[in-house]
Design a protein around this motif. Structure first.
Motif, short mmCIF file in Angstrom:
data_model
loop_
_atom_site.label_atom_id
_atom_site.label_comp_id
_atom_site.label_asym_id
_atom_site.label_seq_id
_atom_site.Cartn_x
_atom_site.Cartn_y
_atom_site.Cartn_z
N UNK A 292 0.83 -1.21 0.00
CA UNK A 292 0.00 0.00 0.00
C UNK A 292 0.87 1.27 0.00
N UNK A 293 1.91 1.29 0.83
CA UNK A 293 2.75 2.49 0.91
C UNK A 293 3.51 2.76 -0.39
N UNK A 294 3.65 1.74 -1.23
CA UNK A 294 4.32 1.90 -2.51
C UNK A 294 3.35 2.19 -3.65
N UNK A 295 2.07 2.31 -3.31
CA UNK A 295 1.08 2.66 -4.31
C UNK A 295 0.59 1.50 -5.15
N UNK A 296 0.76 0.27 -4.66
CA UNK A 296 0.27 -0.91 -5.39
C UNK A 296 -1.24 -0.90 -5.38
N UNK A 297 -1.83 -1.13 -6.55
CA UNK A 297 -3.29 -1.15 -6.68
C UNK A 297 -3.71 -2.50 -7.26
N UNK A 298 -4.97 -2.83 -7.12
CA UNK A 298 -5.51 -4.06 -7.68
C UNK A 298 -5.19 -4.11 -9.17
N UNK A 299 -4.68 -5.24 -9.60
CA UNK A 299 -4.35 -5.41 -11.01
C UNK A 299 -2.92 -5.04 -11.37
N UNK A 300 -2.18 -4.43 -10.45
CA UNK A 300 -0.79 -4.08 -10.73
C UNK A 300 0.06 -5.34 -10.88
N UNK A 301 1.12 -5.20 -11.65
CA UNK A 301 2.08 -6.28 -11.83
C UNK A 301 3.35 -5.94 -11.06
N UNK A 302 3.78 -6.88 -10.23
CA UNK A 302 5.06 -6.75 -9.54
C UNK A 302 5.96 -7.82 -10.11
N UNK A 303 7.13 -7.42 -10.58
CA UNK A 303 8.09 -8.35 -11.14
C UNK A 303 9.09 -8.71 -10.04
N UNK A 304 9.26 -10.00 -9.81
CA UNK A 304 10.22 -10.46 -8.82
C UNK A 304 11.38 -11.11 -9.56
N UNK A 305 12.57 -10.59 -9.31
CA UNK A 305 13.79 -11.12 -9.92
C UNK A 305 14.54 -11.85 -8.82
#
Length: 107
Positions: A67-80
């Motif tokens: 939430x503090x990073x502005x993640x919203x429903x439907x966002x994509x987070x890439x994990x490397x």
């Protein structure tokens, strides 16, 4: 040293936005059946993090909530995730013969 790049299909997850990025990484780790980060092989002097999480092209800082990073429903987070893959290692010390024989080449 060899590197491998593995690209996975999208993974849809129901995540609480008050979760930290570390919580999300652990959820993905369990879902993908990856070895826990604390069990990964580490070369002497390697201190970089095993995982980086990216949102909209920028790294999500450790210890922050989605939430503090502005993640919203439907966002994509890439994990490397980087993993050391030890293959064909040879330990050489004083008195060891480092020449190869035909038998060694048969591998």
């Amino acid at each position: 040293m060899e590197t491998k790049t593995v690209c996975l299909d999208d993974l849809l997850m129901d995540v609480d936005l008050d979760s930290t990025i570390e919580d999300l990484n652990k959820m993905v780790e369990r879902k993908m059946q990856w070895r826990p980060v604390n069990e990964l092989q580490r070369l002497e002097g390697f201190t970089d993090p095993w995982e980086k999480s990216l949102l909209r092209g920028r790294e999500v800082p450790a210890g922050t909530t989605l939430r503090s990073q502005g993640v919203a429903t439907g966002d994509t987070i890439v994990i490397v995730r980087r993993e050391l893959i030890a293959e064909a290692w040879q330990i050489v010390g004083e008195g060891n013969d480092t020449s190869s024989s035909d038998e060694d080449d048969a591998w």
